[in-house]
Design an enzyme around this catalytic site. Structure first.
Site, PDB file in Angstrom:
ATOM      1  CG  MET A 100      -1.943  -1.045   1.165  1.00 20.29           C
ATOM      2  SD  MET A 100      -2.834  -1.135   2.798  1.00 20.29           S
ATOM      3  CE  MET A 100      -1.631  -1.958   3.904  1.00 20.29           C
ATOM      4  N   GLY A 188       2.628   4.349   4.225  1.00 21.05           N
ATOM      5  CA  GLY A 188       3.243   3.190   3.385  1.00 21.05           C
ATOM      6  C   GLY A 188       3.430   2.167   4.142  1.00 21.05           C
ATOM      7  CB  SER A 189       1.645  -0.188   5.677  1.00 22.56           C
ATOM      8  OG  SER A 189       0.446   0.228   5.196  1.00 22.56           O
ATOM      9  NE  ARG A 190       5.117  -7.494   2.399  1.00 26.11           N
ATOM     10  CZ  ARG A 190       6.289  -7.924   2.337  1.00 26.11           C
ATOM     11  NH1 ARG A 190       7.325  -7.322   1.841  1.00 26.11           N
ATOM     12  NH2 ARG A 190       6.385  -9.293   2.799  1.00 26.11           N
TER      13      ARG A 190
END
Length: 220
Positions: A100, A188-190
């Site tokens: 993301m 921002g991430s996952r």
């Protein structure tokens, strides 16, 4: 546009700070009209960036016990077989990872309907979310869904270099519904999914996903 609860206070504080800075610029410092309007334009862009980040669009999920839907908006960056060591103790799983960016919706949604069999929060590092070790070394949560007896999938929220706060709204032994919100990651991430080997995967690397709608996989 609905604003997510995680961003309401931050957006209010940011708005007040921007207004205060403009007021100070207008009355305490002598600047040209061009500079003043340039500052207004810049601060408007900053506010709009945070505003779009915390947007929470309404999503309609068609419930289906045989499907695994995307838990997040973003782009598929990993589709591979890999051992999962935390819960499945090294058993091989199909890993599907969704990255993301700060421009994506950061609401996380249940990929299936089922029972939360396991939940754990891990403090950790803040490597970039696409780093191979972010799945095991970054701040993260691990959530295991039991869909029906003997069928389990694991979903992992992972903080990135800019994402320093993971939120979740679930706990062990809680029944959840596919498509409903279970968490939020700031910036921002996952999100990783670990699915049983043999599961039919419906996405490929580089594909964009829509949380609560894109079909990631079909279960047997």
């Amino acid at each position: 546009m609905k604003i997510h609860k995680e961003g309401r206070v931050l957006l209010l504080v940011l708005f007040l700070v921007l207004i205060a800075s403009l007021t100070g610029l207008l009355y305490l410092v002598e600047v040209s009209q061009e500079v003043f309007w340039a500052v207004i334009g810049f601060e408007s862009l900053v506010f709009l960036f945070f505003l779009q980040f915390f947007r929470n669009p309404k999503r309609k999920t068609v419930l289906n016990d045989k499907l695994v839907i995307a838990p997040a908006d973003g782009k598929v960056v990993v589709v591979e077989n890999t051992p999962e060591n935390e819960y499945f103790k090294g058993e091989e799983r199909i890993q599907v990872s969704i990255f993301m960016s700060p421009l994506n919706v950061h609401v996380n949604r249940n990929p299936v309907t089922g029972l939360i069999k396991y939940f754990k929060y891990h403090p950790g590092k803040y490597l970039f979310a696409w780093h191979p070790k972010s799945s095991t070394e970054n701040e993260r949560t691990s959530v295991v869904y039991e869909i029906h007896k003997g069928v389990e999938i694991l979903v992992r929220q992972i903080a990135g270099a800019a994402a320093r706060r993971i939120k979740w709204y679930i706990d062990e032994n809680q029944s959840v519904i596919q498509g409903k919100e279970f968490g939020f990651i700031k910036f921002g991430s996952r999100v990783d999914l670990f699915l049983p080997v043999g599961t039919k995967i419906n996405v490929q690397k580089g594909q964009k996903t829509v949380g609560g709608q894109t079909v990631i996989a079909e279960l047997d």
